[in-house]
Design a protein around this motif. Structure first.
Motif, PDB file in Angstrom:
ATOM      1  N   ALA A   1       0.759  -1.066  -0.021  1.00 35.76           N
ATOM      2  CA  ALA A   1       0.082  -0.028   0.149  1.00 35.76           C
ATOM      3  C   ALA A   1       0.874   1.448  -0.094  1.00 35.76           C
ATOM      4  N   GLU A   2       1.853   1.041   0.624  1.00 33.92           N
ATOM      5  CA  GLU A   2       2.973   2.379   0.781  1.00 33.92           C
ATOM      6  C   GLU A   2       3.387   2.821  -0.592  1.00 33.92           C
ATOM      7  N   GLN A   3       3.487   2.021  -1.523  1.00 29.56           N
ATOM      8  CA  GLN A   3       3.928   2.448  -2.878  1.00 29.56           C
ATOM      9  C   GLN A   3       3.034   2.712  -3.841  1.00 29.56           C
ATOM     10  N   VAL A   4       1.585   2.693  -3.429  1.00 33.53           N
ATOM     11  CA  VAL A   4       0.834   3.131  -4.572  1.00 33.53           C
ATOM     12  C   VAL A   4       0.705   4.557  -5.115  1.00 33.53           C
ATOM     13  N   ARG A   5       0.873   5.532  -3.930  1.00 39.46           N
ATOM     14  CA  ARG A   5       1.079   6.781  -4.450  1.00 39.46           C
ATOM     15  C   ARG A   5       2.010   6.979  -5.349  1.00 39.46           C
ATOM     16  N   VAL A   6       3.303   6.597  -5.185  1.00 40.79           N
ATOM     17  CA  VAL A   6       4.408   6.627  -6.077  1.00 40.79           C
ATOM     18  C   VAL A   6       3.816   5.960  -7.434  1.00 40.79           C
ATOM     19  N   ARG A   7       3.463   4.665  -7.612  1.00 39.22           N
ATOM     20  CA  ARG A   7       3.444   4.235  -8.850  1.00 39.22           C
ATOM     21  C   ARG A   7       2.158   4.690  -9.586  1.00 39.22           C
ATOM     22  N   LEU A   8       1.260   5.328  -8.931  1.00 41.39           N
ATOM     23  CA  LEU A   8       0.265   6.209  -9.593  1.00 41.39           C
ATOM     24  C   LEU A   8       0.443   7.660  -9.911  1.00 41.39           C
ATOM     25  N   HIS A   9       1.767   8.105  -9.847  1.00 41.25           N
ATOM     26  CA  HIS A   9       2.039   9.532  -9.871  1.00 41.25           C
ATOM     27  C   HIS A   9       1.826   9.742 -11.377  1.00 41.25           C
ATOM     28  N   ARG A  10       2.435   8.903 -12.346  1.00 38.36           N
ATOM     29  CA  ARG A  10       2.417   9.019 -13.737  1.00 38.36           C
ATOM     30  C   ARG A  10       0.872   9.062 -14.204  1.00 38.36           C
ATOM     31  N   GLN A  11      -0.208   8.284 -13.519  1.00 38.91           N
ATOM     32  CA  GLN A  11      -1.459   8.429 -14.102  1.00 38.91           C
ATOM     33  C   GLN A  11      -2.118   9.702 -13.738  1.00 38.91           C
ATOM     34  N   VAL A  12      -1.512  10.203 -12.531  1.00 38.74           N
ATOM     35  CA  VAL A  12      -2.343  11.778 -12.043  1.00 38.74           C
ATOM     36  C   VAL A  12      -1.495  12.803 -13.034  1.00 38.74           C
ATOM     37  N   GLN A  13      -0.284  12.452 -13.219  1.00 41.53           N
ATOM     38  CA  GLN A  13       0.466  13.468 -14.423  1.00 41.53           C
ATOM     39  C   GLN A  13      -0.370  13.510 -15.586  1.00 41.53           C
ATOM     40  N   THR A  14      -0.708  12.378 -16.167  1.00 38.06           N
ATOM     41  CA  THR A  14      -1.319  12.554 -17.222  1.00 38.06           C
ATOM     42  C   THR A  14      -2.693  12.501 -17.553  1.00 38.06           C
ATOM     43  N   GLN A  15      -3.344  12.777 -16.095  1.00 42.49           N
ATOM     44  CA  GLN A  15      -4.656  13.218 -16.233  1.00 42.49           C
ATOM     45  C   GLN A  15      -5.690  12.017 -16.409  1.00 42.49           C
ATOM     46  N   HIS A  16      -5.165  10.746 -16.029  1.00 41.44           N
ATOM     47  CA  HIS A  16      -6.021   9.541 -15.920  1.00 41.44           C
ATOM     48  C   HIS A  16      -6.573   9.273 -14.761  1.00 41.44           C
ATOM     49  N   LEU A  17      -6.103   9.856 -13.526  1.00 38.31           N
ATOM     50  CA  LEU A  17      -6.499   9.729 -12.396  1.00 38.31           C
ATOM     51  C   LEU A  17      -6.373  10.924 -11.491  1.00 38.31           C
ATOM     52  N   PHE A  18      -7.251  10.978 -10.705  1.00 34.68           N
ATOM     53  CA  PHE A  18      -7.153  12.201  -9.523  1.00 34.68           C
ATOM     54  C   PHE A  18      -7.431  11.786  -8.186  1.00 34.68           C
ATOM     55  N   SER A  19      -6.987  12.404  -7.233  1.00 35.69           N
ATOM     56  CA  SER A  19      -7.015  11.810  -5.846  1.00 35.69           C
ATOM     57  C   SER A  19      -7.966  13.134  -5.021  1.00 35.69           C
ATOM     58  N   PRO A  20      -9.045  13.145  -4.748  1.00 32.34           N
ATOM     59  CA  PRO A  20      -9.992  14.144  -4.155  1.00 32.34           C
ATOM     60  C   PRO A  20      -9.491  14.334  -2.653  1.00 32.34           C
ATOM     61  N   ALA A  21      -9.078  12.913  -2.133  1.00 31.77           N
ATOM     62  CA  ALA A  21      -8.877  12.984  -0.715  1.00 31.77           C
ATOM     63  C   ALA A  21      -7.802  11.857  -0.498  1.00 31.77           C
ATOM     64  N   ARG A  22      -6.909  11.903   0.578  1.00 34.05           N
ATOM     65  CA  ARG A  22      -5.878  10.958   0.653  1.00 34.05           C
ATOM     66  C   ARG A  22      -6.516   9.284   0.968  1.00 34.05           C
ATOM     67  N   GLY A  23      -6.080   8.490   0.091  1.00 32.20           N
ATOM     68  CA  GLY A  23      -6.541   7.228   0.180  1.00 32.20           C
ATOM     69  C   GLY A  23      -7.557   6.977  -0.896  1.00 32.20           C
ATOM     70  N   LEU A  24      -8.089   8.072  -1.728  1.00 32.52           N
ATOM     71  CA  LEU A  24      -9.203   7.790  -2.579  1.00 32.52           C
ATOM     72  C   LEU A  24      -8.681   8.158  -4.012  1.00 32.52           C
ATOM     73  N   TRP A  25      -9.006   7.355  -5.103  1.00 33.46           N
ATOM     74  CA  TRP A  25      -8.506   7.521  -6.390  1.00 33.46           C
ATOM     75  C   TRP A  25      -9.661   7.646  -7.210  1.00 33.46           C
ATOM     76  N   ILE A  26      -9.933   8.623  -8.142  1.00 37.18           N
ATOM     77  CA  ILE A  26     -11.106   8.501  -9.139  1.00 37.18           C
ATOM     78  C   ILE A  26     -10.375   8.329 -10.738  1.00 37.18           C
ATOM     79  N   PRO A  27     -10.975   7.399 -11.338  1.00 35.52           N
ATOM     80  CA  PRO A  27     -10.525   7.412 -12.697  1.00 35.52           C
ATOM     81  C   PRO A  27     -11.329   8.490 -13.751  1.00 35.52           C
TER      82      PRO A  27
END
Length: 313
Positions: free
Chosen positions: A33-59
């Motif tokens: 679980a501690e690796q999730v934020r780092v691994r999803l960083h690229r998805q956030v940068q490319t605007q495929h995911l965003f996180s409106p609150a800590r621990g929650l991800w929206i496609p």
């Protein structure tokens, strides 16, 4: 087949998922679980995911990836469930969904049962307002009930042409207070037309001032209708001054012939007057709660008219 972090947003959309928690993402990606934020960083940068609150991800579906976020109504229920908040979308935000769209809200106005930090995520701007009676009004907590399955019919059908197609999920007494409103990702909880009108009269500043509130109330009457039975019960959840303001604005709109000819506003006014007569006598309230305590008095509604109201209808 193993799901890669770079494919997570598309995997979620393909599986009909509107959100995923960090714990769930760790299980899907088979990583700590501690690796999730780092691994999803690229998805956030490319605007495929965003996180409106800590621990929650929206496609983010392809049509919204240029925004970097989805419309607030598409993720609000998941966010409130994640934060364990009872909520409803209200004020101008709810009025727009009921067809009163003369002036679109610049922010999404959300009533919550506990203090919640405002959020700005790209063009999604959320402003949270703590409401004292909200748990009673909604009658349910989104963290323990699936709003997608709530199908209790509204207390009143209202004017069928314009009234929201949502369902009632919350009551004050037997009156509809909060409804589910359909969105592409499921449903979102919104205040009923009656509660929307009361909330705007309780806090006119949140509706852009009294003149704009009068305009929106007039549109709510025309588009959705106000049920006198519902207003009578909801009146017990707000201050007397709020009832006085709503009655005054409806009278003003009616006297100036600014409402549709097929609108029956007299029964609403009669019910509001009956509610006021049942209350202990009190000092006149201010029409503008932020204005000076001076002005002519309106004896019919017990108000000090400390500002001019000019509806734009």
């Amino acid at each position: 087949m193993e799901t890669r972090a770079v494919d997570l947003a598309d995997w979620l959309l393909a599986h009909g998922r509107t959100s995923i928690t960090t714990t769930e993402a760790a299980q899907v990606l088979e990583i700590p679980a501690e690796q999730v934020r780092v691994r999803l960083h690229r998805q956030v940068q490319t605007q495929h995911l965003f996180s409106p609150a800590r621990g929650l991800w929206i496609p983010i579906p392809p049509e919204y990836r240029s925004w970097g976020v989805t419309p607030v109504t598409h993720f609000l229920h998941d966010l409130m469930t994640h934060l364990n908040r009872t909520y409803y979308l209200g004020w101008l935000s709810a009025a727009e969904l009921h067809g009163a769209s003369h002036q679109r809200a610049q922010v999404s106005q959300v009533a919550v049962n506990r203090p919640t930090a405002d959020r700005d995520i790209g063009r999604a701007r959320l402003r949270f307002h703590t409401r004292t009676h909200l748990p009673t009004l909604t009658g349910t907590n989104p963290s323990t009930a699936d709003a997608h399955r709530l199908t209790t019919p509204p207390a009143s059908a209202g004017r069928s042409a314009g009234r929201s197609a949502g369902r009632s999920v919350g009551t004050a007494g037997s009156a509809t207070a909060v409804q589910t409103h359909p969105v592409p990702t499921g449903t979102v909880l919104i205040s009923s037309p009656e509660l929307t009108a009361l909330d705007l009269c309780e806090h006119p500043a949140r509706g852009g001032g009294l003149s704009n509130v009068a305009t929106v109330v007039g549109e709510l009457v025309d588009e959705a209708g106000l049920d006198p039975e519902v207003l009578t019960v909801l009146a017990s959840t707000v201050a007397t001054a709020t009832i006085r303001r709503l009655g005054y604005l409806l009278t003003l709109l009616n006297d100036q012939d600014l409402l549709s000819t097929d609108v029956e506003v007299v029964p609403v006014l009669e019910r509001l007057q009956e509610h006021l007569h049942a209350q202990p006598s009190a000092q006149p309230a201010l029409l503008d709660p932020r204005g000076p305590r001076r002005g002519t008095r309106d004896p019919a509604w017990g108000l000090i008219l400390n500002t001019d109201v000019e509806p734009d209808l």
